[in-house]
Design a protein around this motif. Structure first.
Motif, PDB file in Angstrom:
ATOM      1  N   ILE A  77       0.872  -1.074  -0.019  1.00  0.00           N
ATOM      2  CA  ILE A  77       0.227  -0.056   0.000  1.00  0.00           C
ATOM      3  C   ILE A  77       0.940   1.315  -0.020  1.00  0.00           C
ATOM      4  N   VAL A  78       2.093   1.239  -0.129  1.00  0.00           N
ATOM      5  CA  VAL A  78       2.963   2.389   0.095  1.00  0.00           C
ATOM      6  C   VAL A  78       3.248   2.860  -1.213  1.00  0.00           C
ATOM      7  N   VAL A  79       2.665   4.183  -1.504  1.00  0.00           N
ATOM      8  CA  VAL A  79       2.624   4.865  -2.963  1.00  0.00           C
ATOM      9  C   VAL A  79       4.189   5.054  -3.083  1.00  0.00           C
ATOM     10  N   PRO A  80       5.258   5.839  -2.438  1.00  0.00           N
ATOM     11  CA  PRO A  80       6.344   5.825  -3.079  1.00  0.00           C
ATOM     12  C   PRO A  80       7.032   4.540  -3.361  1.00  0.00           C
ATOM     13  N   ASP A  81       6.807   3.618  -2.562  1.00  0.00           N
ATOM     14  CA  ASP A  81       7.440   2.002  -2.810  1.00  0.00           C
ATOM     15  C   ASP A  81       6.839   1.717  -4.196  1.00  0.00           C
ATOM     16  N   VAL A  83       6.087   3.319  -6.748  1.00  0.00           N
ATOM     17  CA  VAL A  83       6.695   3.996  -7.992  1.00  0.00           C
ATOM     18  C   VAL A  83       8.342   3.308  -8.049  1.00  0.00           C
ATOM     19  N   ALA A  84       8.827   3.179  -7.055  1.00  0.00           N
ATOM     20  CA  ALA A  84      10.029   2.607  -7.273  1.00  0.00           C
ATOM     21  C   ALA A  84      10.001   1.148  -7.521  1.00  0.00           C
ATOM     22  N   ASP A  85       8.917   0.366  -7.184  1.00  0.00           N
ATOM     23  CA  ASP A  85       8.966  -1.054  -7.654  1.00  0.00           C
ATOM     24  C   ASP A  85       7.643  -1.372  -8.256  1.00  0.00           C
ATOM     25  N   PRO A  86       7.304  -0.863  -9.259  1.00  0.00           N
ATOM     26  CA  PRO A  86       5.797  -1.127  -9.783  1.00  0.00           C
ATOM     27  C   PRO A  86       5.547  -2.623  -9.963  1.00  0.00           C
ATOM     28  N   LEU A  87       6.605  -3.457 -10.521  1.00  0.00           N
ATOM     29  CA  LEU A  87       6.440  -4.837 -10.830  1.00  0.00           C
ATOM     30  C   LEU A  87       5.924  -5.520  -9.784  1.00  0.00           C
ATOM     31  N   GLY A  88       6.873  -5.271  -8.560  1.00  0.00           N
ATOM     32  CA  GLY A  88       6.531  -5.969  -7.472  1.00  0.00           C
ATOM     33  C   GLY A  88       5.122  -5.894  -6.912  1.00  0.00           C
ATOM     34  N   TYR A  89       4.621  -4.350  -7.082  1.00  0.00           N
ATOM     35  CA  TYR A  89       3.397  -4.167  -6.796  1.00  0.00           C
ATOM     36  C   TYR A  89       2.189  -4.791  -7.671  1.00  0.00           C
ATOM     37  N   PHE A  90       2.471  -4.810  -8.744  1.00  0.00           N
ATOM     38  CA  PHE A  90       1.475  -5.521  -9.872  1.00  0.00           C
ATOM     39  C   PHE A  90       1.535  -6.891  -9.497  1.00  0.00           C
ATOM     40  N   VAL A 272      -5.333  18.004  19.800  1.00  0.00           N
ATOM     41  CA  VAL A 272      -5.252  16.915  20.654  1.00  0.00           C
ATOM     42  C   VAL A 272      -4.209  16.715  21.653  1.00  0.00           C
ATOM     43  N   THR A 273      -3.313  16.993  21.441  1.00  0.00           N
ATOM     44  CA  THR A 273      -1.943  16.824  22.168  1.00  0.00           C
ATOM     45  C   THR A 273      -1.644  17.907  23.212  1.00  0.00           C
ATOM     46  N   GLY A 274      -2.124  18.877  22.631  1.00  0.00           N
ATOM     47  CA  GLY A 274      -1.913  20.220  23.691  1.00  0.00           C
ATOM     48  C   GLY A 274      -0.561  20.828  23.037  1.00  0.00           C
ATOM     49  N   GLN A 275       0.032  20.489  22.173  1.00  0.00           N
ATOM     50  CA  GLN A 275       1.137  20.991  21.815  1.00  0.00           C
ATOM     51  C   GLN A 275       1.595  20.975  20.160  1.00  0.00           C
ATOM     52  N   ALA A 276       1.884  22.072  19.705  1.00  0.00           N
ATOM     53  CA  ALA A 276       2.104  22.198  18.032  1.00  0.00           C
ATOM     54  C   ALA A 276       2.896  21.319  17.820  1.00  0.00           C
ATOM     55  N   PRO A 277       2.913  20.496  16.723  1.00  0.00           N
ATOM     56  CA  PRO A 277       4.051  19.750  16.187  1.00  0.00           C
ATOM     57  C   PRO A 277       5.000  20.593  15.612  1.00  0.00           C
ATOM     58  N   ARG A 278       6.201  20.220  15.511  1.00  0.00           N
ATOM     59  CA  ARG A 278       7.472  21.136  14.698  1.00  0.00           C
ATOM     60  C   ARG A 278       7.426  20.396  13.416  1.00  0.00           C
ATOM     61  N   VAL A 279       7.171  21.324  12.485  1.00  0.00           N
ATOM     62  CA  VAL A 279       7.264  20.993  11.087  1.00  0.00           C
ATOM     63  C   VAL A 279       8.047  21.521  10.296  1.00  0.00           C
ATOM     64  N   GLU A 280       8.444  20.925   9.160  1.00  0.00           N
ATOM     65  CA  GLU A 280       9.334  21.437   8.035  1.00  0.00           C
ATOM     66  C   GLU A 280       8.509  21.218   6.442  1.00  0.00           C
ATOM     67  N   LEU A 281       8.956  21.934   5.665  1.00  0.00           N
ATOM     68  CA  LEU A 281       8.234  21.957   4.346  1.00  0.00           C
ATOM     69  C   LEU A 281       9.166  21.290   3.521  1.00  0.00           C
ATOM     70  N   ALA A 282       8.484  20.684   2.518  1.00  0.00           N
ATOM     71  CA  ALA A 282       9.486  19.960   1.694  1.00  0.00           C
ATOM     72  C   ALA A 282       8.771  19.770   0.193  1.00  0.00           C
ATOM     73  N   GLY A 283       9.201  19.431  -0.999  1.00  0.00           N
ATOM     74  CA  GLY A 283       8.800  19.272  -2.162  1.00  0.00           C
ATOM     75  C   GLY A 283       7.637  18.172  -2.371  1.00  0.00           C
ATOM     76  N   ARG A 284       7.083  17.927  -3.397  1.00  0.00           N
ATOM     77  CA  ARG A 284       6.093  16.761  -3.626  1.00  0.00           C
ATOM     78  C   ARG A 284       6.751  15.729  -3.683  1.00  0.00           C
ATOM     79  N   ARG A 285       6.358  14.521  -3.219  1.00  0.00           N
ATOM     80  CA  ARG A 285       7.007  13.339  -3.541  1.00  0.00           C
ATOM     81  C   ARG A 285       6.182  12.649  -4.840  1.00  0.00           C
ATOM     82  N   PRO A 286       7.020  11.747  -5.379  1.00  0.00           N
ATOM     83  CA  PRO A 286       6.562  11.140  -6.628  1.00  0.00           C
ATOM     84  C   PRO A 286       5.269  10.297  -6.354  1.00  0.00           C
ATOM     85  N   GLY A 287       4.135  10.180  -7.225  1.00  0.00           N
ATOM     86  CA  GLY A 287       2.911   9.892  -7.063  1.00  0.00           C
ATOM     87  C   GLY A 287       1.996  10.635  -6.221  1.00  0.00           C
TER      88      GLY A 287
END
Length: 340
Positions: A77-81, A83-90, A272-287
Motif C-alpha cells: 500500500i505504500v505509494v512511493p514504494d 513508484v520505485a517497484d511497480p512490478l513488485g506491486y502489480f 488533541v495533544t496540547g502541543q503544536a508539532p514541529r514541522v518542516e516543508l518539502a517538495g512533492r513526492r512521486p505519485g
C-alpha cells in the motif's frame, strides 16, 4: 455467517475482523505476516500463507466448508514504494489477486468484498469524487487497485462471481477498544509520521505546499478506521441487497464526505495533544496529488452508513494505540503462532 478475510492481520483487515466478530460472524484470517501482526489474527481462526497458494485455499475451504463471503484486504500500500517497484506491486496486488479469485471461484466461493482505494480517481477541480468520477490512477499502487476492480467487474459480468469494491482514502485511528491498530512502529502516512515525530522529538515533513487547495497543502479524506470497518461489516451483512443478478458488481465510496488539508491535520494534532508539532516543508513526492474527498451519498442511501467519528477522535485513538503497542512490545512480533 463465516467470513474469510485476506490480510486480516494488518491494520485495516484486523479492524474489519473485529467489526465482523462483534456482529456475531465467525472470522477466518489468511495472512502471510509480511507486514501483519500475528497477535491481531490469533483471536480468530488463522492460516498463515500466500493468498495465491491454491493448495492452501483448498485446505481452508475443506476445513471450513461454511465460508459465506470473502473480504479481500491483502495488498502492498505504500505509494512511493510502488513508484520505485511497480512490478513488485502489480505482482503482489494484481497477479496474486487473480490467483486468489481463481481458487475461490473454483471452490464455489463467489461473494467478494474488495477493500479498494479512492486513490484511483482523477483529481477533480472541486475536490469531490463520486462513484462515476473519472478514473486516472496517479501511482502504480492506485493503478493496481483500479486493475483489480476491472478484474472483479469482468468476472461479475461473466457470472463467475459477485463483488463490491469499497473505495476510501486515508484511514486513521485504531479500534476504539484497542484490540488492534497500526502494526508498524514507523508508518508511512501523515498521522503516523506525526506520531513518530512527537515520540522522537523530530519534525513532521509536509510534502508539497503549492497544491491548488485552500492552504497549499494536500487535501485528504481522513476517515476513522472503525467507521471503515463497520462499513465493510455492513456490506458483509447485506451483500445480497447491495449486489444482485442485474448488478453483480458495485463500487461504493467511503469517507467523511469532507476534506481535511495536511496543515489542518497538523492543527488538529496540536489540539488533541496540547502541543503544536514541529514541522518542516518539502517538495512533492512521486505519485502524490493535490488530493480529494469522497461523496459518500451512495453508501448512506444504500447502507444507511455514515462516518460517525471525527478526525480529532481518530488522532486520539491512534495516540492511545501507539502507547499501548509500545508498552506491550507488540511491534516486536518476530515470532508467530502456528497456523491451524
Amino acid at each position: 455467517m463465516t467470513v474469510l478475510i485476506t490480510g486480516g492481520a494488518g491494520f485495516i483487515g484486523s479492524t474489519i475482523a473485529s467489526a465482523c466478530a462483534d456482529r456475531g460472524h465467525e472470522v477466518i484470517v489468511l495472512d502471510d505476516l509480511s507486514t501483519g501482526v500475528a497477535a491481531f489474527a490469533d483471536r480468530h481462526r488463522f492460516y498463515r500463507g500466500d493468498i495465491a497458494d491454491g493448495a492452501l485455499l483448498d485446505r481452508i475451504v475443506r476445513e471450513n466448508p461454511d465460508i459465506d463471503i470473502v473480504v479481500h484486504c491483502a495488498a502492498k500500500i505504500v505509494v512511493p514504494d510502488s513508484v520505485a517497484d511497480p512490478l513488485g506491486y502489480f505482482d503482489a496486488n494484481v497477479a496474486r489477486t487473480v490467483s486468489l479469485l481463481t481458487n475461490l471461484t473454483r471452490n464455489g466461493l463467489d461473494r467478494v468484498v474488495f477493500s479498494s482505494s479512492a486513490a484511483i480517481y482523477d483529481t477533480p477541480v472541486d475536490g469531490v469524487v463520486h462513484e462515476g468520477s473519472p478514473v486516472a490512477p496517479p501511482s502504480p499502487y492506485a493503478d493496481t487497485k483500479a486493475v483489480v476492480e476491472r478484474v472483479l467487474q469482468a468476472g461479475a459480468t461473466a457470472g463467475s462471481l459477485r463483488a463490491v469494491a469499497l473505495r476510501y482514502f486515508n484511514p486513521i485511528g485504531a479500534d476504539p477498544s484497542l484490540r488492534t491498530g497500526l502494526q508498524s512502529p514507523t508508518p508511512s502516512h501523515a498521522l503516523g509520521k506525526l506520531i513518530s515525530a512527537r515520540r522522537d522529538g523530530g519534525r513532521f515533513t509536509i510534502t508539497g505546499t503549492d497544491w491548488p487547495t485552500r492552504d497549499g497543502s494536500g487535501v485528504r479524506d481522513y476517515v476513522h478506521v472503525w467507521d471503515l470497518a463497520e462499513a465493510h461489516a455492513l456490506v458483509v451483512d447485506r451483500f445480497d441487497e447491495v449486489v444482485g443478478a442485474l448488478r453483480p458488481f458495485r463500487a461504493l465510496n467511503l469517507g467523511t464526505g469532507r476534506g481535511t488539508t495536511v496543515l489542518e491535520l497538523v492543527e488538529a494534532f496540536g489540539r488533541v495533544t496540547g502541543q503544536a508539532p514541529r514541522v518542516e516543508l518539502a517538495g512533492r513526492r512521486p505519485g502524490d496529488t493535490a488530493g480529494a474527498f469522497a461523496d459518500v451519498s451512495a453508501a448512506r442511501d444504500l447502507l444507511g452508513w455514515e462516518a460517525r467519528l471525527s478526525v480529532d477522535e481518530g488522532i486520539a485513538d491512534a495516540l492511545r494505540w501507539a502507547d499501548v503497542a509500545r508498552r506491550s512490545g507488540l511491534f516486536d512480533h518476530a515470532s508467530a503462532p502456528v497456523a491451524h
